[in-house]
Design a protein around this motif. Structure first.
Motif, mmCIF file in Angstrom:
data_model
loop_
_atom_site.group_PDB
_atom_site.id
_atom_site.type_symbol
_atom_site.label_atom_id
_atom_site.label_comp_id
_atom_site.label_asym_id
_atom_site.label_seq_id
_atom_site.Cartn_x
_atom_site.Cartn_y
_atom_site.Cartn_z
ATOM 1 N N LYS A 136 0.822 -1.204 0.000
ATOM 2 C CA LYS A 136 0.000 0.000 0.000
ATOM 3 C C LYS A 136 0.862 1.262 0.000
ATOM 4 O O LYS A 136 0.551 2.226 -0.689
ATOM 5 C CB LYS A 136 -0.941 -0.006 1.211
ATOM 6 N N VAL A 137 1.955 1.236 0.737
ATOM 7 C CA VAL A 137 2.856 2.389 0.800
ATOM 8 C C VAL A 137 3.459 2.669 -0.567
ATOM 9 O O VAL A 137 3.675 3.803 -0.935
ATOM 10 C CB VAL A 137 3.977 2.136 1.830
ATOM 11 N N THR B 30 9.732 -5.166 -4.433
ATOM 12 C CA THR B 30 9.265 -3.773 -4.428
ATOM 13 C C THR B 30 10.374 -2.811 -4.841
ATOM 14 O O THR B 30 10.145 -1.613 -4.949
ATOM 15 C CB THR B 30 8.729 -3.355 -3.048
ATOM 16 N N LYS B 31 11.577 -3.348 -5.053
ATOM 17 C CA LYS B 31 12.750 -2.560 -5.458
ATOM 18 C C LYS B 31 12.999 -1.391 -4.497
ATOM 19 O O LYS B 31 13.054 -0.226 -4.910
ATOM 20 C CB LYS B 31 12.611 -2.082 -6.899
ATOM 21 N N PRO B 32 13.182 -1.695 -3.214
ATOM 22 C CA PRO B 32 13.384 -0.623 -2.236
ATOM 23 C C PRO B 32 14.716 0.096 -2.441
ATOM 24 O O PRO B 32 15.684 -0.492 -2.935
ATOM 25 C CB PRO B 32 13.378 -1.366 -0.901
ATOM 26 N N LYS C 83 22.617 -1.883 -7.978
ATOM 27 C CA LYS C 83 21.648 -1.017 -8.652
ATOM 28 C C LYS C 83 21.347 0.241 -7.847
ATOM 29 O O LYS C 83 20.477 1.011 -8.215
ATOM 30 C CB LYS C 83 20.357 -1.788 -8.925
ATOM 31 N N GLY C 84 22.052 0.438 -6.727
ATOM 32 C CA GLY C 84 21.919 1.681 -5.977
ATOM 33 C C GLY C 84 21.197 1.600 -4.652
ATOM 34 O O GLY C 84 21.073 2.614 -3.965
ATOM 35 N N ALA C 85 20.719 0.434 -4.252
ATOM 36 C CA ALA C 85 20.047 0.321 -2.956
ATOM 37 C C ALA C 85 21.075 0.396 -1.828
ATOM 38 O O ALA C 85 22.189 -0.105 -1.959
ATOM 39 C CB ALA C 85 19.283 -0.998 -2.865
ATOM 40 N N SER C 86 20.683 1.016 -0.747
ATOM 41 C CA SER C 86 21.496 1.012 0.464
ATOM 42 C C SER C 86 21.031 -0.158 1.318
ATOM 43 O O SER C 86 19.838 -0.409 1.438
ATOM 44 C CB SER C 86 21.316 2.314 1.246
ATOM 45 N N VAL C 87 21.986 -0.860 1.915
ATOM 46 C CA VAL C 87 21.656 -2.055 2.692
ATOM 47 C C VAL C 87 22.234 -1.917 4.090
ATOM 48 O O VAL C 87 23.426 -1.675 4.253
ATOM 49 C CB VAL C 87 22.221 -3.331 2.020
ATOM 50 N N LEU C 88 21.361 -2.063 5.075
ATOM 51 C CA LEU C 88 21.797 -2.090 6.471
ATOM 52 C C LEU C 88 21.441 -3.465 6.999
ATOM 53 O O LEU C 88 20.283 -3.870 6.998
ATOM 54 C CB LEU C 88 21.102 -1.013 7.307
#
Length: 118
Positions: free
Chosen positions: A2-3, A52-54, A84-89
């Motif tokens: 939904k977000v 969702t390709k966060p 692809k540019g996602a930041s991962v924690l």
């Protein structure tokens, strides 16, 4: 979802590709996730997020219930997202497995980076 309602909605081909990459080739897209093993459920939960390709991935012990082969498959997708540019924690309570680029710890309520040589 939904977000992210105005975002790209994955099609069945994309979903199948991610499930296969996570070594879930035998899991049908219509399969009830509650009837899967704990490791399979963990990978399904990751897939739902991944699809969702966060831009930011918060992974708290995401591979804790996985065997090493399944964990390696999951980390291949995490690496793909990061490229692809996602930041991962990633939160990990076990010994270092060499997958992180930078390591931090909490000391007296402050976040501090570990020396790269530790």
């Amino acid at each position: 979802y939904k977000v992210r309602q105005n975002s790209h909605v994955p099609n069945q081909g994309e979903m199948r590709e991610v499930l296969d990459a996570l070594l879930l080739e035998d899991v049908d897209l219509e399969h009830n996730a509650h009837k899967l093993s704990g490791g399979q459920q963990a990978r399904i939960a990751f897939a739902r997020n991944y699809l969702t390709k966060p831009k930011v991935m918060l992974l708290d012990e995401v591979d804790a219930s996985l065997d090493s082969k399944s964990a390696d498959a999951l980390w291949e997708l995490v690496d793909r997202a990061a490229r692809k540019g996602a930041s991962v924690l990633r939160i990990r309570h076990k010994d270092d497995d060499g997958r992180g680029y930078r390591r931090f710890y909490i000391n007296n309520a402050k976040l501090e980076e570990l020396d790269r040589h530790e």
